[in-house]
Design a protein around this motif. Structure first.
Motif, PDB file in Angstrom:
ATOM      1  N   GLU A  66      57.630  46.206  57.442  1.00  0.00           N
ATOM      2  CA  GLU A  66      59.149  47.361  56.227  1.00  0.00           C
ATOM      3  C   GLU A  66      60.064  47.863  57.560  1.00  0.00           C
ATOM      4  OE1 GLU A  66      56.444  49.607  53.950  1.00  0.00           O
ATOM      5  OE2 GLU A  66      57.782  49.489  53.338  1.00  0.00           O
ATOM      6  N   THR A  67      61.097  47.662  57.028  1.00  0.00           N
ATOM      7  CA  THR A  67      62.422  48.933  57.547  1.00  0.00           C
ATOM      8  C   THR A  67      61.983  50.010  57.125  1.00  0.00           C
ATOM      9  OG1 THR A  67      64.021  48.208  56.057  1.00  0.00           O
ATOM     10  CG2 THR A  67      64.395  46.302  57.276  1.00  0.00           C
ATOM     11  N   ALA A  68      62.621  50.855  58.438  1.00  0.00           N
ATOM     12  CA  ALA A  68      63.142  52.537  57.880  1.00  0.00           C
ATOM     13  C   ALA A  68      63.769  52.827  57.193  1.00  0.00           C
ATOM     14  CB  ALA A  68      63.254  53.051  59.256  1.00  0.00           C
ATOM     15  N   ALA A  69      63.758  53.279  55.918  1.00  0.00           N
ATOM     16  CA  ALA A  69      65.515  53.966  55.607  1.00  0.00           C
ATOM     17  C   ALA A  69      66.375  54.690  56.220  1.00  0.00           C
ATOM     18  CB  ALA A  69      64.631  54.219  53.382  1.00  0.00           C
ATOM     19  N   ASP A  70      66.977  55.458  56.035  1.00  0.00           N
ATOM     20  CA  ASP A  70      67.536  56.419  56.082  1.00  0.00           C
ATOM     21  C   ASP A  70      67.571  57.778  54.655  1.00  0.00           C
ATOM     22  OD1 ASP A  70      70.724  57.501  57.035  1.00  0.00           O
ATOM     23  OD2 ASP A  70      69.302  58.410  56.419  1.00  0.00           O
ATOM     24  N   THR A  71      66.665  58.761  55.113  1.00  0.00           N
ATOM     25  CA  THR A  71      67.138  59.600  53.163  1.00  0.00           C
ATOM     26  C   THR A  71      66.674  60.357  53.722  1.00  0.00           C
ATOM     27  OG1 THR A  71      64.011  59.516  54.347  1.00  0.00           O
ATOM     28  CG2 THR A  71      64.685  58.001  52.669  1.00  0.00           C
ATOM     29  N   THR A  72      67.996  60.546  54.048  1.00  0.00           N
ATOM     30  CA  THR A  72      68.293  62.278  54.483  1.00  0.00           C
ATOM     31  C   THR A  72      68.660  62.308  53.539  1.00  0.00           C
ATOM     32  OG1 THR A  72      70.824  60.965  56.106  1.00  0.00           O
ATOM     33  CG2 THR A  72      68.915  62.013  57.337  1.00  0.00           C
ATOM     34  N   PRO A  73      69.400  63.717  52.955  1.00  0.00           N
ATOM     35  CA  PRO A  73      70.336  63.622  51.712  1.00  0.00           C
ATOM     36  C   PRO A  73      72.140  63.708  51.740  1.00  0.00           C
ATOM     37  CG  PRO A  73      68.767  65.764  52.573  1.00  0.00           C
ATOM     38  CD  PRO A  73      68.864  64.756  53.538  1.00  0.00           C
ATOM     39  N   ARG A  74      71.413  63.417  50.610  1.00  0.00           N
ATOM     40  CA  ARG A  74      73.285  63.121  50.146  1.00  0.00           C
ATOM     41  C   ARG A  74      73.612  63.545  48.883  1.00  0.00           C
ATOM     42  NH1 ARG A  74      73.094  56.780  49.736  1.00  0.00           N
ATOM     43  NH2 ARG A  74      71.389  56.552  48.641  1.00  0.00           N
ATOM     44  N   ALA A  75      75.105  63.300  48.691  1.00  0.00           N
ATOM     45  CA  ALA A  75      75.718  63.832  47.335  1.00  0.00           C
ATOM     46  C   ALA A  75      76.380  62.768  47.134  1.00  0.00           C
ATOM     47  CB  ALA A  75      76.195  65.537  47.733  1.00  0.00           C
ATOM     48  N   VAL A  76      76.442  62.743  45.978  1.00  0.00           N
ATOM     49  CA  VAL A  76      77.790  62.269  45.547  1.00  0.00           C
ATOM     50  C   VAL A  76      78.505  62.694  44.496  1.00  0.00           C
ATOM     51  CG1 VAL A  76      77.962  60.281  43.936  1.00  0.00           C
ATOM     52  CG2 VAL A  76      76.475  59.990  45.885  1.00  0.00           C
ATOM     53  N   LEU A  77      80.062  62.979  45.358  1.00  0.00           N
ATOM     54  CA  LEU A  77      80.783  64.173  44.630  1.00  0.00           C
ATOM     55  C   LEU A  77      81.540  62.856  43.796  1.00  0.00           C
ATOM     56  CD1 LEU A  77      81.970  65.569  47.568  1.00  0.00           C
ATOM     57  CD2 LEU A  77      79.325  66.279  45.748  1.00  0.00           C
ATOM     58  N   GLY A  78      82.036  63.869  42.362  1.00  0.00           N
ATOM     59  CA  GLY A  78      82.944  63.239  41.108  1.00  0.00           C
ATOM     60  C   GLY A  78      82.274  61.551  40.088  1.00  0.00           C
ATOM     61  N   ILE A  79      80.945  61.538  40.606  1.00  0.00           N
ATOM     62  CA  ILE A  79      80.670  60.425  39.366  1.00  0.00           C
ATOM     63  C   ILE A  79      81.297  60.937  38.566  1.00  0.00           C
ATOM     64  CG2 ILE A  79      78.116  61.588  39.789  1.00  0.00           C
ATOM     65  CD1 ILE A  79      77.591  58.554  39.777  1.00  0.00           C
ATOM     66  N   ARG A  80      81.165  60.284  37.574  1.00  0.00           N
ATOM     67  CA  ARG A  80      81.841  60.293  35.734  1.00  0.00           C
ATOM     68  C   ARG A  80      80.454  60.055  35.182  1.00  0.00           C
ATOM     69  NH1 ARG A  80      86.402  62.217  35.970  1.00  0.00           N
ATOM     70  NH2 ARG A  80      87.691  61.320  36.355  1.00  0.00           N
ATOM     71  N   PRO A  81      80.412  60.846  34.412  1.00  0.00           N
ATOM     72  CA  PRO A  81      78.656  60.841  33.591  1.00  0.00           C
ATOM     73  C   PRO A  81      78.538  59.690  33.002  1.00  0.00           C
ATOM     74  CG  PRO A  81      80.240  62.614  32.635  1.00  0.00           C
ATOM     75  CD  PRO A  81      81.141  61.810  33.886  1.00  0.00           C
ATOM     76  N   CYS A  82      79.660  59.062  32.675  1.00  0.00           N
ATOM     77  CA  CYS A  82      78.880  57.038  32.239  1.00  0.00           C
ATOM     78  C   CYS A  82      77.425  56.780  33.653  1.00  0.00           C
ATOM     79  CB  CYS A  82      79.701  56.590  31.670  1.00  0.00           C
ATOM     80  SG  CYS A  82      81.403  56.445  33.030  1.00  0.00           S
ATOM     81  N   ASP A  83      79.371  56.746  35.102  1.00  0.00           N
ATOM     82  CA  ASP A  83      77.822  55.997  35.738  1.00  0.00           C
ATOM     83  C   ASP A  83      76.515  56.254  36.211  1.00  0.00           C
ATOM     84  OD1 ASP A  83      81.096  55.728  37.272  1.00  0.00           O
ATOM     85  OD2 ASP A  83      79.894  53.617  36.244  1.00  0.00           O
ATOM     86  N   ALA A  84      76.375  57.988  35.838  1.00  0.00           N
ATOM     87  CA  ALA A  84      75.633  59.360  36.446  1.00  0.00           C
ATOM     88  C   ALA A  84      73.956  58.513  35.350  1.00  0.00           C
ATOM     89  CB  ALA A  84      75.545  60.618  36.037  1.00  0.00           C
ATOM     90  N   LYS A  85      74.591  58.045  34.252  1.00  0.00           N
ATOM     91  CA  LYS A  85      73.653  57.782  32.921  1.00  0.00           C
ATOM     92  C   LYS A  85      73.365  56.499  33.591  1.00  0.00           C
ATOM     93  CE  LYS A  85      71.286  57.304  28.727  1.00  0.00           C
ATOM     94  NZ  LYS A  85      71.832  56.827  27.609  1.00  0.00           N
ATOM     95  N   ALA A  86      74.117  55.349  33.758  1.00  0.00           N
ATOM     96  CA  ALA A  86      73.805  54.356  33.866  1.00  0.00           C
ATOM     97  C   ALA A  86      72.841  54.379  34.380  1.00  0.00           C
ATOM     98  CB  ALA A  86      74.455  53.573  34.772  1.00  0.00           C
TER      99      ALA A  86
END
Lengths: 315, 355, 281
Positions: free
Chosen positions: B84-104
């Motif tokens: 397995e590869t190590a994953a980068d799980t440092t917290p991320r914030a996605v700003l300005g995502i539209r509600p449709c894309d978030a529901k997706a």
């Protein structure tokens, strides 16, 4: 060109009624501004849905490949040259076709118009010389000649080279067109500059293959990017694989591309990949005096040997 | 949860603070259109957009992703054994995502998070991401979110919903993760008592501007084989050029391919986005292809989105009405039209429910 | 979170050429980590993804029975890139297995019932798993009459020939081995296509009889009407399907027929279920 719609409908209706063809391939009106949908009509009634305007940039010859029916096909200059190439390459037989030729004054580039408008365009209407784009709080009028698709602004074969019907009198061909200014500027770059230019150009590519699939020339049952034994190209976004796809596809179109611009029109992320095919088009012109798709009686240079073919590249 | 007021003059400084504990992503305009990109230090998300050209699904689900690594070097003890590869799980914030894309993302999660199997790559990326959405005040004419299970101010899948109120953002903090992000930005001004009403009014105004819709109410009860055998598929599929534009731009499409790529003696097992539009998608080793024609493939896409998904998950259609496929399809195949055709056929009794 | 994409490392212990055209080989694997064998606990009818490092993965039915310990066995047809590479590998080579995947033949429903197994060509692999499972002493009593109709193009194309002969000699299973044609004068068994032999030899239909059918599309196409004529109910005809697969766990989206993933909701379906799905397989 706006009067073409009536004529196309009349011709299509006539061909279908008489049974001269089983289907007519053209466009019907799109559901979003500046788009039309390739459409087939099998009855005279359906033929009344056919339209023609300055948003018919998709190359309809793409829909002929390996079909068995008798087909009426609406074709502008570049499309007709691809029909010639299809006939030469045995992808369709001349006898199957009734070519409804369209002398074309150029297709409008929806990307150019969108970039010049401040918001979403909700309606576009055109008259003979101009296009007006309207959205919330704006309405802008453009001269068509200022917003043509790049390939159309350089077009020297607007009239169909092959046709059984013509929807209008031939139009004057553009004179004094420098088709290769962009190729020369690319050639003039240093290798590093050119590398950077190509890297930038291809960086948005998502390997959707819209360019390849919109192209009438790309009809291989298994495209080289899909081969597994051996696998020539990776399927992901590694820039090396992306470049290989674009370069090799351009080479496969060398001597065949008519610069119809369907590839650039289809691309969802706005890549101007015609630089590659234009470069090879210029090479074919310089080396062999060749322009693709002008006559069904002349075989292309890449499948013909002539003793006087240039061979100074053999060192 | 609660509502915060973020004065726009405090936005840049707050973001700089939040950047101390979050990798920030937001819409950025390059050349002709906006895309979600990692924000550099001090770079602000550009909210002067309707929506990004391609969906933000690549933030959680990259188009090309390494899953495992291996060595073919037989002098190593672990040769030919996948790791397995190590994953980068440092917290991320996605700003300005539209509600449709978030529901997706909520819909896509149903594919990657099941009782039997969980996709660690997708889930780790999703769960380490905080979604700070931006309500759509001016929906596009090709947006049909309100009839596709969400809306311009819909909150499903969001941790915070921002509404642009002129000189400030109203921030509706919806989850613990959202609260943590707001705290990291140092914005503490609780909104006044009427803020909820104002947000509701903005929602209503935006929803009223949606002019496009799909009809889906008969799809659930429709009989699958009736829709499958409909005579309209030839007409619907004719223009299609079987590229991957619709699937790659769609926030609710998730199909992928798995490929091993080796260089020298070491390599990776990757996954790449794949598309049901491609002929190779279902090709058997024997050469048999159950979806060998364009008609089969186009039908599969619409049947999957508008019928199979509906039946399998009982969460409505696999579409959030973002309109990208409608705007980007090179030949203007329109899912709204096709959905209407399927829905009408289902209503006409030719394709009726059997139990 | 267990990573369902990570294969268990295995070693190839044995490779046996099954068929006279050499296109089918049986691979016997052992797990490098003994605890992986426990995790791999499977039921007859399931499949696994055989992972060839650096080449790819292929979904193959498990031919060994869960009653056989210490190894797992798969019979692989050489059709494409990964299977060809696998065919050229040697005992001792290391690769990977992911699984077990899919659902299994409905052993719970078939308790106390008669079972008719109808197989063709190299689709017989999971059927071998099923037969070995049922014939195990502790399992045999849970089933009624067992009939097996199995055919291939010629004697040299039958799989597991020694085991077939051994089963033929038993009195707790009825074997109806057949070939399409043969010029071998010593051929002891049937000659005829599987559908024809099924019509002649299959036991009568009834509430207590299940048919498991596994074979190439052409065999299925002509066998199904025979079973209809014999009166087999569609809910009691069990089929195992194939499709192109990648993830094997119902996520990559490609193997669906209608709303069912062949890798996860299948590959085992009743004919009754299949009648309600689009015929896209």
């Amino acid at each position: 060109m706006l009067s073409y719609t009536e004529t196309i409908r009349e011709i299509a209706g006539r061909l279908l009624t008489s049974g001269a063809v089983e289907m007519v391939i053209g466009f019907r009106k799109g559901t979003v501004p500046m788009m039309n949908e390739p459409h087939f009509a099998k009855t005279p009634a359906h033929a009344q849905a056919l339209v023609w305007d300055s948003h018919c940039g998709i190359n309809l010859a793409n829909y002929l490949t390996d079909r068995k029916e008798k087909i009426g096909i609406v074709a502008k200059g570049c499309d007709s040259r691809n029909i010639v190439t299809h006939i030469i390459e045995n992808k369709i037989k001349r006898e199957q076709l009734v070519v409804i030729g369209v002398p074309c004054l150029g297709m409008v580039d929806k990307r150019k118009i969108a970039m010049k408008c401040p918001g979403e365009i909700t309606e576009v209407i055109e008259d003979e010389g101009s296009v007006t784009a309207t959205g919330s709080g704006f309405s802008q009028r453009f001269e068509k000649k200022d917003v043509l698709q790049h390939n159309c602004s350089l077009c020297i074969h607007r009239n169909p080279v092959i046709h059984d019907e013509l929807v209008a009198e031939p139009v004057a061909e553009q004179q004094g067109v420098d088709r290769y200014a962009d190729v020369r500027s690319l050639d003039a770059m240093s290798p590093e500059q050119r590398w950077k230019y190509v890297e930038d150009l291809l960086s948005p590519c998502v390997r959707c293959y819209a360019c390849r699939n919109a192209c009438p020339l790309c009809y291989c049952p298994t495209c080289f990017v899909d081969e597994a034994r051996p696998q020539w190209v990776g399927k992901g976004l590694d820039p090396q694989d992306v470049r290989t796809f674009h370069f090799l596809r351009a080479y496969h179109c060398a001597g065949r591309c008519t610069d119809c611009g369907a590839c650039e029109r289809a691309c969802p992320v706005g890549i101007n990949m015609r630089v590659f095919t234009k470069k090879l088009e210029k090479d074919c012109l310089d080396l062999f005096g060749w322009e693709a798709g002008l006559s069904i009686d002349v075989r292309p240079p890449l499948d013909t040997y002539r003793p006087q073919d240039p061979n100074d590249f053999i060192k | 949860m609660k509502m915060i007021t973020i004065p726009k003059k405090e936005w840049p400084a707050g973001l700089a603070k939040a950047a101390g504990s979050f990798r920030l992503f937001g819409p950025v305009k390059e050349k002709e259109f906006h895309s979600f990109k990692r924000l550099d230090n001090g770079q602000l998300p550009d909210f002067s957009f309707l929506n990004t050209r391609l969906s933000p699904k690549h933030l959680v689900y990259p188009q090309s992703e390494v899953m495992l690594t291996y060595s073919l070097d037989e002098s190593r003890a672990d040769h030919h054994i996948m790791k397995e590869t190590a994953a980068d799980t440092t917290p991320r914030a996605v700003l300005g995502i539209r509600p449709c894309d978030a529901k997706a993302f909520v819909l896509v999660r149903m594919n990657f998070d099941t009782p039997d199997y969980q996709d660690p790559y997708w889930l780790r990326a999703y769960e380490s991401t905080t979604f700070v959405g931006l309500g759509c005040e001016s929906p596009c004419s090709s947006c049909f979110c309100t009839t596709a299970g969400c809306g311009p101010f819909h909150e499903e899948g969001l941790d915070v919903l921002l509404a642009d109120a002129g000189d400030h953002f109203l921030a509706n903090v919806l989850t613990e993760k959202g609260a943590a992000w707001v705290a990291a930005g140092g914005w503490t001004q609780t909104a006044d008592a009427k803020a909820g009403e104002r947000l509701a009014a903005m929602r209503k105004a935006a929803e009223a501007k949606i002019t496009s819709e799909v009809q889906t109410k008969n799809l659930n009860a429709a009989e699958t084989t009736g829709l499958y055998n409909a005579s309209f598929w030839e007409e619907v599929s004719f223009a299609c050029i079987n590229c991957g534009t619709c699937t790659y731009s769609c926030p609710t499409c998730w199909c992928f391919d798995i490929q091993d790529e080796t260089r020298g003696k070491s390599g990776v097992r990757m996954r790449h986005w794949d598309s049901c539009m491609y002929p190779l998608f279902t090709l058997h080793g024997t050469g048999h292809n159950p979806r060998g024609t364009k008609l089969h493939r186009v039908r599969q896409r619409f049947m999957h989105k508008l019928k199979y998904f509906v039946d399998k998950y009982d969460r409505g259609i696999q579409c959030v009405g973002c309109g990208r496929c409608v705007r980007l399809c090179p030949v203007n195949i329109d899912i709204r039209r096709v959905c209407g055709m399927m829905n009408s056929l289902a209503a006409s009794g030719e394709a009726c429910a059997i139990d | 979170m267990q990573n369902p994409y990570l294969p268990y490392p295995v070693r190839i212990d044995k490779i046996a050429v099954e068929t006279e055209d050499k296109n089918l080989k049986t691979f016997t694997f052992s797990f490098l980590n003994p605890e992986d064998e426990t995790r791999f606990a499977y039921k007859a009818g399931q499949f696994a993804e055989l992972s060839v490092t650096g080449q790819g993965e292929i979904p193959i039915g498990i031919a060994s029975s869960p009653t056989e310990k210490g190894f797992v066995m798969f019979t692989v047809n050489k059709v494409g890139r990964v299977s060809s590479f696998l065919h050229a590998m040697k005992p001792g080579d290391i690769m990977g297995i992911r699984g077990p995947m899919g659902n299994w033949y409905p052993w719970e429903k078939m308790q106390g019932k008669n079972v008719v197994i109808i197989g063709g060509g190299f689709a017989f692999t999971t059927l071998r798993s099923s037969i070995v499972y049922m014939l195990q002493p502790e399992n045999r009593k849970n089933f009624g009459e067992i009939h097996v109709i199995y055919g291939a193009r010629s004697p040299g194309m039958l799989l597991y020939r020694e085991e077939l002969a051994a089963w033929e000699r038993r009195d707790d299973i009825h074997m109806h081995i057949t070939v399409d044609a043969t010029s071998d004068p010593n051929w002891k068994y049937n000659v005829g296509f599987v559908p024809a032999i099924t019509e002649k030899k299959a036991p009568p239909a009834g509430n207590d009889t299940y048919a498991i059918v596994c074979g190439p599309p052409i065999m299925i196409k002509f066998t199904q009407p025979v079973l209809d004529r014999l009166g087999y109910a569609h809910g009691q005809i069990i089929m195992s399907l194939e499709n192109r697969m990648k993830c094997g766990i119902g996520m990559c989206g490609r193997c669906n027929i209608g709303k069912e993933f062949v890798c996860k909701d299948g590959p085992v379906f009743t004919l009754e279920q299949l009648n309600k799905t689009p015929r896209e397989y």
